[in-house]
Design a protein around this motif. Structure first.
Motif, PDB file in Angstrom:
ATOM      1  N   LEU A  25      -9.202 -12.241  -0.331  1.00 49.48           N
ATOM      2  CA  LEU A  25      -7.911 -11.544  -0.314  1.00 49.48           C
ATOM      3  C   LEU A  25      -8.087 -10.027  -0.339  1.00 49.48           C
ATOM      4  O   LEU A  25      -7.398  -9.301   0.400  1.00 49.48           O
ATOM      5  N   ILE A  26      -8.998  -9.539  -1.166  1.00 47.24           N
ATOM      6  CA  ILE A  26      -9.219  -8.091  -1.258  1.00 47.24           C
ATOM      7  C   ILE A  26      -9.763  -7.538   0.057  1.00 47.24           C
ATOM      8  O   ILE A  26      -9.235  -6.576   0.606  1.00 47.24           O
ATOM      9  N   PHE A  27     -10.829  -8.159   0.573  1.00 49.97           N
ATOM     10  CA  PHE A  27     -11.395  -7.676   1.839  1.00 49.97           C
ATOM     11  C   PHE A  27     -10.405  -7.838   2.984  1.00 49.97           C
ATOM     12  O   PHE A  27     -10.234  -6.927   3.797  1.00 49.97           O
ATOM     13  N   GLY A  28      -9.771  -8.996   3.058  1.00 52.77           N
ATOM     14  CA  GLY A  28      -8.820  -9.239   4.137  1.00 52.77           C
ATOM     15  C   GLY A  28      -7.682  -8.238   4.130  1.00 52.77           C
ATOM     16  O   GLY A  28      -7.288  -7.710   5.179  1.00 52.77           O
ATOM     17  N   THR A  29      -7.166  -7.953   2.940  1.00 52.24           N
ATOM     18  CA  THR A  29      -6.057  -7.012   2.824  1.00 52.24           C
ATOM     19  C   THR A  29      -6.482  -5.584   3.140  1.00 52.24           C
ATOM     20  O   THR A  29      -5.868  -4.905   3.967  1.00 52.24           O
ATOM     21  N   LEU A  30      -7.552  -5.115   2.476  1.00 54.96           N
ATOM     22  CA  LEU A  30      -7.961  -3.715   2.632  1.00 54.96           C
ATOM     23  C   LEU A  30      -8.596  -3.418   3.986  1.00 54.96           C
ATOM     24  O   LEU A  30      -8.395  -2.330   4.540  1.00 54.96           O
ATOM     25  N   TRP A  31      -9.379  -4.337   4.512  1.00 51.47           N
ATOM     26  CA  TRP A  31     -10.103  -4.062   5.744  1.00 51.47           C
ATOM     27  C   TRP A  31      -9.345  -4.451   7.004  1.00 51.47           C
ATOM     28  O   TRP A  31      -9.614  -3.900   8.063  1.00 51.47           O
ATOM     29  N   VAL A  82      -5.627  -6.365   7.090  1.00 48.95           N
ATOM     30  CA  VAL A  82      -4.166  -6.410   7.059  1.00 48.95           C
ATOM     31  C   VAL A  82      -3.569  -5.006   6.980  1.00 48.95           C
ATOM     32  O   VAL A  82      -2.684  -4.657   7.775  1.00 48.95           O
ATOM     33  N   MET A  83      -4.027  -4.198   6.033  1.00 45.75           N
ATOM     34  CA  MET A  83      -3.451  -2.851   5.871  1.00 45.75           C
ATOM     35  C   MET A  83      -3.631  -1.977   7.114  1.00 45.75           C
ATOM     36  O   MET A  83      -2.663  -1.326   7.538  1.00 45.75           O
ATOM     37  N   PRO A  84      -4.817  -1.928   7.724  1.00 42.85           N
ATOM     38  CA  PRO A  84      -4.934  -1.108   8.941  1.00 42.85           C
ATOM     39  C   PRO A  84      -4.020  -1.583  10.070  1.00 42.85           C
ATOM     40  O   PRO A  84      -3.454  -0.758  10.794  1.00 42.85           O
ATOM     41  N   ILE A  85      -3.856  -2.884  10.194  1.00 42.47           N
ATOM     42  CA  ILE A  85      -2.961  -3.406  11.232  1.00 42.47           C
ATOM     43  C   ILE A  85      -1.527  -2.992  10.937  1.00 42.47           C
ATOM     44  O   ILE A  85      -0.791  -2.582  11.828  1.00 42.47           O
ATOM     45  N   ARG A  86      -1.141  -3.046   9.675  1.00 49.43           N
ATOM     46  CA  ARG A  86       0.227  -2.668   9.295  1.00 49.43           C
ATOM     47  C   ARG A  86       0.444  -1.163   9.387  1.00 49.43           C
ATOM     48  O   ARG A  86       1.561  -0.714   9.608  1.00 49.43           O
ATOM     49  N   LEU A  87      -0.607  -0.377   9.197  1.00 46.47           N
ATOM     50  CA  LEU A  87      -0.494   1.084   9.291  1.00 46.47           C
ATOM     51  C   LEU A  87      -0.452   1.574  10.732  1.00 46.47           C
ATOM     52  O   LEU A  87      -0.038   2.699  10.990  1.00 46.47           O
TER      53      LEU A  87
END
Length: 162
Positions: free
Chosen positions: A136-142, A144-149
């Motif tokens: 979850l941490i890697f998936g979110t930070l690496w 999910v967040m860049p895709i959403r940004l």
């Protein structure tokens, strides 16, 4: 001329290759430390007493770290081999894909390592919790967040404001 920067296409490609290689230096340091740790574990007395599952989890982490190393160093090797052949754009296109797969392998190698440590120290439930938390941490930070940004409109600059 390239949009937004005032660079020629060649200048932009040169800068992008430089940025890619610099980013790889950061990721490679982490994978090298992890790989060294994983290789040294095999030579401990405690490893010989590990269960078959624990040894399999360890080997999975080693293979993922090895794959990550190969994938993350490939663009640098390609750049050296194809230097001045006019292949910068192809190196960037394929290199970007290799780096993304390499980062997935690195995240999974770290996840396996954390899960293995949790299993040995605290048991199966801790192993599962730590593995899920790690993913979850890697998936979110690496990812999910860049895709959403990423701006919805492809014409918007993605760099910091000037």
């Amino acid at each position: 001329m390239a949009e937004h920067t005032g660079e020629t296409r060649n200048e932009q490609l040169t800068r992008n290759v430089g940025e890619l290689l610099q980013e790889l230096r950061v990721a490679q340091a982490g994978v090298q430390i992890l790989f060294g740790f994983l290789l040294s574990v095999v030579f401990t007395d405690r490893f010989h007493d590990a269960s078959g599952f624990e040894k399999s989890l360890h080997l999975s982490a080693v293979v993922l770290a090895m794959a990550s190393t190969a994938l993350l160093t490939a663009p640098a090797a390609w750049h050296r081999l194809l230097f001045r052949t006019g292949s910068r754009e192809r190196i960037l296109t394929v290199g970007n894909k290799l780096v993304l797969v390499g980062l997935v392998c690195l995240a999974l190698a770290i996840t396996c390592t954390v899960a293995l440590i949790a299993k040995v120290v605290y048991g199966e439930i801790s192993m599962i919790i730590m593995a899920v938390l790690s993913v979850l941490i890697f998936g979110t930070l690496w990812f999910v967040m860049p895709i959403r940004l990423n701006p919805a409109d492809g014409d918007q600059p993605t760099g910091p404001p000037k």
